[in-house]
Design a protein around this motif. Sequence first.
Motif, PDB file in Angstrom:
ATOM      1  N   PRO A  35      33.439  65.983  -1.878  1.00  0.00           N
ATOM      2  CA  PRO A  35      32.376  65.073  -2.311  1.00  0.00           C
ATOM      3  C   PRO A  35      32.935  63.706  -2.717  1.00  0.00           C
ATOM      4  O   PRO A  35      33.915  63.618  -3.454  1.00  0.00           O
ATOM      5  CB  PRO A  35      31.753  65.780  -3.520  1.00  0.00           C
ATOM      6  N   VAL A  36      32.306  62.653  -2.220  1.00  0.00           N
ATOM      7  CA  VAL A  36      32.701  61.279  -2.507  1.00  0.00           C
ATOM      8  C   VAL A  36      31.444  60.487  -2.849  1.00  0.00           C
ATOM      9  O   VAL A  36      30.407  60.669  -2.216  1.00  0.00           O
ATOM     10  CB  VAL A  36      33.399  60.630  -1.283  1.00  0.00           C
ATOM     11  N   CYS A  37      31.557  59.597  -3.823  1.00  0.00           N
ATOM     12  CA  CYS A  37      30.469  58.673  -4.136  1.00  0.00           C
ATOM     13  C   CYS A  37      30.987  57.270  -3.878  1.00  0.00           C
ATOM     14  O   CYS A  37      32.000  56.868  -4.448  1.00  0.00           O
ATOM     15  CB  CYS A  37      30.037  58.819  -5.585  1.00  0.00           C
ATOM     16  N   MET A  38      30.295  56.528  -3.005  1.00  0.00           N
ATOM     17  CA  MET A  38      30.618  55.119  -2.763  1.00  0.00           C
ATOM     18  C   MET A  38      29.430  54.295  -3.217  1.00  0.00           C
ATOM     19  O   MET A  38      28.315  54.466  -2.717  1.00  0.00           O
ATOM     20  CB  MET A  38      30.927  54.870  -1.291  1.00  0.00           C
ATOM     21  N   THR A  39      29.667  53.425  -4.184  1.00  0.00           N
ATOM     22  CA  THR A  39      28.596  52.649  -4.780  1.00  0.00           C
ATOM     23  C   THR A  39      29.158  51.309  -5.249  1.00  0.00           C
ATOM     24  O   THR A  39      30.315  50.992  -4.977  1.00  0.00           O
ATOM     25  CB  THR A  39      27.939  53.428  -5.949  1.00  0.00           C
ATOM     26  N   ASN A  40      28.348  50.539  -5.941  1.00  0.00           N
ATOM     27  CA  ASN A  40      28.823  49.295  -6.556  1.00  0.00           C
ATOM     28  C   ASN A  40      28.219  49.193  -7.951  1.00  0.00           C
ATOM     29  O   ASN A  40      27.319  49.951  -8.311  1.00  0.00           O
ATOM     30  CB  ASN A  40      28.502  48.071  -5.691  1.00  0.00           C
ATOM     31  N   PHE A  41      28.718  48.253  -8.744  1.00  0.00           N
ATOM     32  CA  PHE A  41      28.242  48.170 -10.127  1.00  0.00           C
ATOM     33  C   PHE A  41      26.813  47.677 -10.235  1.00  0.00           C
ATOM     34  O   PHE A  41      26.131  48.006 -11.198  1.00  0.00           O
ATOM     35  CB  PHE A  41      29.190  47.348 -10.995  1.00  0.00           C
ATOM     36  N   ALA A  42      26.332  46.917  -9.271  1.00  0.00           N
ATOM     37  CA  ALA A  42      24.925  46.507  -9.315  1.00  0.00           C
ATOM     38  C   ALA A  42      24.030  47.747  -9.261  1.00  0.00           C
ATOM     39  O   ALA A  42      23.075  47.876 -10.043  1.00  0.00           O
ATOM     40  CB  ALA A  42      24.606  45.557  -8.163  1.00  0.00           C
ATOM     41  N   ARG A  43      24.347  48.685  -8.364  1.00  0.00           N
ATOM     42  CA  ARG A  43      23.568  49.933  -8.278  1.00  0.00           C
ATOM     43  C   ARG A  43      23.735  50.778  -9.530  1.00  0.00           C
ATOM     44  O   ARG A  43      22.771  51.367 -10.027  1.00  0.00           O
ATOM     45  CB  ARG A  43      23.995  50.735  -7.049  1.00  0.00           C
ATOM     46  N   ILE A  44      24.982  50.870 -10.017  1.00  0.00           N
ATOM     47  CA  ILE A  44      25.232  51.665 -11.219  1.00  0.00           C
ATOM     48  C   ILE A  44      24.457  51.088 -12.402  1.00  0.00           C
ATOM     49  O   ILE A  44      23.823  51.838 -13.155  1.00  0.00           O
ATOM     50  CB  ILE A  44      26.742  51.726 -11.537  1.00  0.00           C
ATOM     51  N   LEU A  45      24.481  49.770 -12.573  1.00  0.00           N
ATOM     52  CA  LEU A  45      23.757  49.147 -13.683  1.00  0.00           C
ATOM     53  C   LEU A  45      22.256  49.382 -13.559  1.00  0.00           C
ATOM     54  O   LEU A  45      21.577  49.647 -14.561  1.00  0.00           O
ATOM     55  CB  LEU A  45      24.069  47.656 -13.761  1.00  0.00           C
TER      56      LEU A  45
END
Length: 157
Positions: A35-45
């Motif tokens: 399992p891998v999660c690829m995201t960015n901080f805009a989405r996380i925020l």
Amino acid sequence: MQKKNTGLLIWGGVGTGKSFFAGCIANALMEREVPVCMTNFARILNELNNSFSGRNEVVERLCRYPLLIIDDFGMERDTNYALEQVYNIIDSRYRSKRPLIITTNLTLDEIRHPQDVAHARIYDRVLEMCVPVSCFGTSIRKDTAQEKLNNLKSLIG
């Protein structure tokens, strides 16, 4: 790399293939059912702001992935709240002793010599966790745009 908690800090100019490179690593691992999660901080925020279950649940979920990839690090809003959340995610990942891949347009010099203590706390952890890998060259997007323009000219001309 997983056993030794070694991540990557993929840095370089816009359009040089950093996200593509990180995505290739993610795809290769997911083919092996990792399992891998690829995201960015805009989405996380956004997720933190909209979370009904609470911020801790979001952070804990991100720390459960064997690999977390944060794309476009440093492009998030530069507010106290955003910096606090970025620190919280990076520090939680650091404490979980799980690898992290970060892509960024920040230079290695900017990361090694942060402008203030808030950034220093974040970047210091990133540099301990992640081996810097540079991506240089011309923007792939500019090359693609030029190719499309040339194709259009040949169709019209």
